[in-house]
Design a protein around this motif. Structure first.
Motif, short mmCIF file in Angstrom:
data_model
loop_
_atom_site.label_atom_id
_atom_site.label_comp_id
_atom_site.label_asym_id
_atom_site.label_seq_id
_atom_site.Cartn_x
_atom_site.Cartn_y
_atom_site.Cartn_z
N ARG A 29 1.16 -0.64 0.50
CA ARG A 29 -0.17 0.10 0.60
C ARG A 29 1.24 1.31 0.02
O ARG A 29 0.22 2.15 -0.31
CB ARG A 29 -0.63 0.12 1.16
N ALA B 57 -1.48 7.15 6.63
CA ALA B 57 -1.84 8.01 8.47
C ALA B 57 -2.03 6.46 9.18
O ALA B 57 -2.73 6.06 7.95
CB ALA B 57 -2.77 9.02 8.19
N ARG C 294 0.45 14.27 5.37
CA ARG C 294 0.12 14.30 3.85
C ARG C 294 1.68 15.28 3.02
O ARG C 294 2.00 16.39 2.45
CB ARG C 294 -0.23 15.25 3.91
N TYR D 124 -10.23 19.61 3.63
CA TYR D 124 -9.95 20.18 2.34
C TYR D 124 -11.64 20.86 1.18
O TYR D 124 -12.62 20.63 2.33
CB TYR D 124 -9.79 18.59 1.41
N VAL E 106 -10.79 14.02 3.62
CA VAL E 106 -10.24 13.37 2.44
C VAL E 106 -11.78 11.48 1.24
O VAL E 106 -11.33 11.66 0.66
CB VAL E 106 -9.21 12.16 3.36
N VAL F 154 -8.04 7.77 1.75
CA VAL F 154 -9.10 7.29 3.36
C VAL F 154 -7.51 8.32 4.24
O VAL F 154 -6.93 8.65 4.13
CB VAL F 154 -8.26 5.83 3.53
N SER F 155 -8.42 8.56 5.38
CA SER F 155 -8.26 9.29 6.38
C SER F 155 -6.84 8.23 6.85
O SER F 155 -5.74 8.99 7.45
CB SER F 155 -8.77 9.72 7.63
#
Ligand code: SRM
Ligand SMILES: Cc1cc2nc3c(=O)[nH]c(=O)nc-3n(C[C@H](O)[C@H](O)[C@H](O)COP(=O)(O)OP(=O)(O)OC[C@H]3O[C@@H](n4cnc5c(N)ncnc54)[C@H](O)[C@@H]3O)c2cc1C
Ligand code: SF4
Ligand code: FES
Lengths: 133, 859
Positions: free
Chosen positions: A43, A51, A88, B576, B621, B819-820
């Motif tokens: 992934r 996160a 991010r 966002y 997100v 995804v968070s």
């Protein structure tokens, strides 16, 4: 602290490091003496973070993979804004040491120590991370 | 304040009073020198200033016409004036000096007793006594008030103007008239332009270039009479050869005369041809009175009409006042060197430019094709005495500093252009340590090299803060000044990287870093500066170099700033915002309803933006794909509010509805927005189209703005709102639809190719050599022969455009990143929370206030 792993290199560059095939295995974080499995190694994208929600349902870690396949994990919360966004940010290296730059106001954090490179008084926690077969 | 009222606090009354008459450039420099000498603490300092504003940069007066405001021209720091307790009386000139009583009386009736009086009254433009010189429409060119008056008059009454005088100031004035869009004539009595600075060869080169820029130059001709209409306003001008020029406005710029009347009236000695006589310490015939700047005739008998000698006199006078009889400062004369950019042409002269010394020789080089002329004057023993440079003043700094010594290479090599014959390998290294690098502030090479950076040099030595002509040379003298690199990873500029990527067809950041990065950065991770910059270069060249245009594929994904990575704009709490494209600002009620419904369903804060579209804030997100699924379904596309890409093309309602409209501005705005959507650039790109000259779409504040005319479109480029506003410049007029699009294609691609990272078109246009004229040469006249290639690149972009959100939704793998948490895809980020305000949401901030990182810029 970190464990070597190799990742599929998605770049098409002719002389970029040869893509190794180990996309299997899963990434683990060390928390209070035990290893928490977070996701499949496949992934992760080199140079980018994700996160991870920790078991208390509030704390978060930011997990990064560099282009050499090394893993790093630091606290996800940006101490300057309070927002959980470090995962991010963009990864870079300065003097051979890896860092992430916060996507909000660009302060950089050393990925190995959590120290903020732009403000001696700030820093974030770090976690041990590895890929288990 | 009452005349003679004490100013300082009563317990420490300064013993002496110093009165300065005239607050021009030299006057202000004098005040600074007083402060440096500590005289502002021992003296009450009073300044009488005739103009309604404090000292400003007269040398840069003409930059008013390229957008500098009077405030920006100011050289007076209010804090400085206050800190030193200087009393500055604006709009109140001195009218009378009584030397016996030692008082000065001003127009408003102030009588000031002085211990020391300093006159810095400058000069007054000379208006030749031709009939009609006082008609409405006749002006001089010296002050900001003159400039404002010329501008106001020209707007209402003139389309053509003439400047009387082809010297330095005349050419400045001609530049101003051109800046106002007037057809411009220059009438010069002497047989060449700039007779005082350049020789015949230089004048000829200048004439050729200026004529090529649309100026009508009449040399060897006098002005005989100004002809007026019935209302007494200028309508034409008769020349000495009998010709008549139809003009609506005349600017006299035939030289200046020192303002010495005050001095004459009180019996101070003045020179035969004007100018208050002073000695080497700048003292007049009365030891209590000093004179400095353009009003003074220096000890060498000359009146200097340049700012640098004036500054030197200011320093000298302050030092003389401070040290009394043991003064060793002296002003014995100055170099008349100048370097100017007049009407876009570089002109410099230095030292003995006319070869007045005995037995001197000159070496010259002329290329009429390029309008270059260079002449050096060399003494019998090989000493460089002076010279004239027109068209190419690259070597000015070095040559000026070498004047008075024997250059290390033969003079003929110094005038040849680089690449012709032996290279004039004469860098700044060749200069001796005591060579004066900055003339305005008399700073040597050694003093400059004691500093590490340009800001430091300016702060410590003031070098470079006067006329600015030495800044380039200073840059060459500083350590690692050659490093223009993008960041710690790349020694190349963005433009150089663009060329490397384009010609070597490199589609991978890692490959670029490992092959072309700095040695120390190769094999590393890169950094947050070069990653997005290179990603943008690769994206804008994608079809041409065989890269995937989708910005989130493969390695590209890791290079993008978070906004590009999530195709949305990150907000302060980690949520966002979503901005769908609304081309031209035109939207159907049905689509508006969809936006409203989506916002309501996801509870998003909704706001009309400054760019004629709608922003939905507060999405997490994992909500982004759900939101976009609905928007894409209803026919919306990404608005690229997150990218360094085309933002919006705003429109006014135009011809279809508006009673004034002359073209269909909405259709053109939509066409342009759809053509350039998704185009990646060094910085964001904005545009607008207005249906007539009323300009309701504010097109002139855009990177490329279009304004309708009766017969087509006018294209303006390089506009900017934001922090450093700039009005766009006219690139071309009366274009058909197809011509307009073709020019914009070329303009944008040329910008993308040559701009620096995060450099808007406005800054780029100001920076690149040759400015707007050069850009026009390249994109309108195809002077580099690259237009076909620029057009092809744009055509590639247009054919390969795909909506990023549409593509993302169609691919489950791409969606997986929204995804968070990687380990809990369903969980929202618990730190993203909201509280209500005015019926909508706002971020419930976790705790901290944002403190920007020093030097960081908003992205
Ligand atoms: C939403 C909006 C304000 C609003 O509520 O109206 C806005 C919001 C932002 N602007 Fe803006 N600007 C918005 C119109 C403008 C305008 C007006 C216009 O476009 O007509 C300007 C001045 C015009 C210009 O750019 O020349 C403007 C000049 C800036 C600047 C300064 C640019 C400059 O060259 O000086 C920045 C900073 C930057 O880009 O480096 C900026 C940056 C930003 C950023 C991206 C700052 C950031 O990184 O968070 C804001 C994020 C938007 C978001 O999160 O969605 N924004 N911004 C407007 C969006 C317009 C749109 O529909 O896309
Ligand atoms: C358009 C233009 C371009 C120029 N370009 C260059 C250039 O490129 N390089 C260069 O070296 N020089 C240039 N100059 C010349 C330069 O501006 C002058 O040399 C310089 O301004 C002289 O400074 P000063 O303080 O002596 O006089 P000024 O700047 O003229 O200041 C004198 C001030 O005294 C005021 N004054 C006069 N009488 C009184 C009184 N009785 N009471 C109170 N106040 C009074 C005047 O109103 C004025 O404000 C240029 C000039 C102009 C107009
Ligand atoms: S710019 Fe002209 S056409 Fe457009 S809305 Fe304004 S007045 Fe009407
Ligand atoms: S020579 Fe004018 S600022 Fe240096």
């Amino acid at each position: 602290m970190t464990t070597m792993t190799t990742m599929t290199d998605t770049s098409t560059a002719a002389d970029a490091p040869a893509p190794a095939a180990t996309t299997d295995g899963s990434v683990q974080l060390r928390l209070d003496g035990t290893w928490l499995t977070v996701c499949a190694a496949a992934r992760l994208t080199p140079g980018r973070g994700v996160a991870v929600l920790l078991p208390d349902g509030r704390r978060q870690a930011a997990l990064f993979l560099d282009r050499a396949g090394r893993l790093y994990a630091i606290d996800n919360r940006d101490p300057f804004s309070g927002a959980a966004v470090l995962s991010r940010g963009l990864v870079g290296s300065a003097d051979g040491r890896p860092f992430v730059a916060s996507p909000l106001l660009k302060q950089r954090f050393d990925l190995e120590t959590g120290r903020c490179l732009d403000d001696d008084e700030a820093g974030v926690g770090v976690y041990e991370a590895r890929v288990s077969a | 304040m009452h005349p003679n009222a004490p100013v300082a606090t009563p317990d420490t009354p300064p013993e002496k009073t110093l009165v300065l008459v005239g607050h021009g450039m030299v006057g202000q420099r004098f005040l600074e020198a007083l402060a440096e000498q500590g005289l502002t603490t021992t003296h009450r300092v009073v300044v009488l200033c005739e103009e309604p504003r404090p000292a400003y940069d007269r040398v840069q007066l003409t930059s008013y016409f390229s957008g500098r405001t009077p405030d920006e021209l100011s050289v007076t720091d209010a804090e400085f004036i206050e800190k030193h307790g200087i009393e500055l009386h604006l709009g109140d000139p001195a009218e009378h000096i009584d030397r016996r009583a030692r008082t000065v009386t001003s127009r408003s009736g102030r009588t000031l007793a002085y211990d020391t009086l300093v006159l810095a009254t400058g000069s007054v433009p000379f208006v030749p006594p031709v009939p009609g010189k006082d008609a409405a429409g006749c002006f001089v060119y010296r002050t900001i008030e003159d400039v404002l008056a010329i501008e106001a008059y020209a707007k209402e009454n003139a389309t053509t103007g003439a400047v009387v005088g082809g010297g330095l100031l005349g050419l400045e004035a001609a530049g101003a008239l051109q800046g106002l869009g007037l057809g411009t004539h220059i009438v010069e009595f002497a047989p060449r332009l700039m007779p005082a600075q350049v020789d015949d060869g230089g004048g000829a080169a200048l004439l050729r270039t200026l004529t090529g820029r649309g100026l009508a130059v009449h040399t060897g001709t006098g002005t005989q009479e100004i002809l007026t209409d019935d209302a007494g306003a200028v309508r034409a001008m008769r020349l000495s050869d009998g010709a008549e020029l139809e003009v609506g406005l005349v600017v006299f710029s035939a030289g200046v005369r020192p303002r010495d009347q005050l001095a004459r009236d009180c019996g101070l000695a003045v020179g035969e041809r004007g100018g208050i006589t002073v000695d080497e310490r700048c003292r007049t015939s009365d030891p209590a009175v000093y004179a400095i700047g353009e009003c003074a005739q220096a000890a060498d008998g000359r009146v200097y009409g340049l700012v640098a000698p004036g500054y030197e006199m200011a320093q000298t006078a302050a030092a003389a006042i401070a040290s009394g009889d043991d003064c060793d400062a002296a002003f014995t004369g100055a170099d008349m060197s100048t370097k100017l950019k007049l009407l876009g042409v570089d002109v410099a002269s230095f030292g003995d430019a006319h070869g007045a010394a005995e037995d001197c020789l000159d070496v010259s080089y002329a290329d009429s094709r390029s309008g270059t002329y260079k002449k050096l004057v060399v003494g019998a023993d090989g000493t460089l005495l002076g010279g004239v440079l027109v068209g190419d003043t690259e070597a000015y700094g070095t040559l000026r500093a070498l004047t008075g010594s024997v250059p290390p290479v033969p003079a003929e090599q110094l005038v040849l252009p680089a690449g012709a014959g032996a290279a004039p390998a004469l860098g700044p290294e060749a200069l001796p340590g005591d060579a004066v690098v900055c003339n305005c502030h008399n700073v040597t090479k050694d003093a400059v090299q004691a500093c590490a950076t340009l800001p430091e040099v300016k702060k410590c030595t003031k070098a470079g803060t006067g006329c600015g002509s030495c800044v380039k040379l200073i840059g060459q003298l500083l350590p690692q000044s050659g490093d223009q690199g993008l960041c710690g990873c790349f020694a190349q500029t963005r433009q150089e990287l663009y060329e490397i990527v384009r010609t070597l067809r490199i589609a991978s950041y890692q490959e670029l870093l490992d092959r072309h990065g700095r040695e120390s950065a190769r094999g590393g991770e890169g950094c947050e500066t070069c990653k997005p910059a290179v990603a943008s270069v690769i994206a804008s060249l994608a079809p041409a170099i065989g890269a995937d245009g989708y910005v989130l594929d493969g390695e590209q994904a890791a290079l993008q700033d978070t906004n590009d990575h999530f195709l949305a704009n990150l907000q302060k709490n980690g949520s966002y915002s979503v901005v769908p494209r609304i081309p031209g600002g035109e939207i159907t009620p049905d689509k508006l309803i969809v936006i409203g419904e989506v916002a309501r369903e996801f509870g998003l804060y909704t706001k009309i933006t400054g760019g004629q579209r709608i922003d939905l804030f507060g999405a997490r997100v994992e909500q982004l794909p759900l939101i976009w699924a609905k928007l894409v379904d209803a026919g919306f596309e990404s608005g690229h509010a997150y990218g360094k890409a085309l933002r919006t093309v705003k429109s006014c309602v135009g011809q279809t509805w508006c009673r004034y409209g002359v073209q269909d501005s909405v259709r053109m705005a939509i066409d342009l927005e759809l053509r350039y959507r998704g185009l990646r650039a060094p910085h964001k790109l904005k545009s607008a189209v207005s249906g007539c000259a009323r300009e309701c779409a504010e097109a002139r504040s855009k990177d490329f703005g279009v304004i309708a005319t009766a017969s087509g479109w006018n294209l303006y480029v390089g506009g900017n709102g934001g922090a450093t506003p700039r009005h766009a410049d006219l690139l071309a007029q009366d274009l058909s639809d197809a011509e307009l699009v073709r020019l914009i294609d070329r303009f944008l691609m040329f910008y993308i190719r040559t701009a620096d990272r995060l450099e808007r078109t406005s800054a780029w246009l100001e920076r690149i050599d040759g400015g707007l004229d050069h850009v026009r040469d390249v994109v309108v006249d195809d002077s580099l022969g690259i237009c076909a290639e620029l057009e092809a690149l744009m055509a590639d972009h247009v054919t390969h455009y795909r909506d990023e959100w549409g593509e993302t939704l169609a691919d489950p793998e791409r969606l997986a990143r929204f995804v968070s948490f990687v380990n809990a895809p369903e969980s929202p980020d618990p730190l993203v929370a909201f509280v209500p305000e005015r019926g909508q949401i706002k971020p419930d901030l976790p705790l901290l206030t944002l403190r920007p990182l020093e030097g960081s810029s908003a992205r």
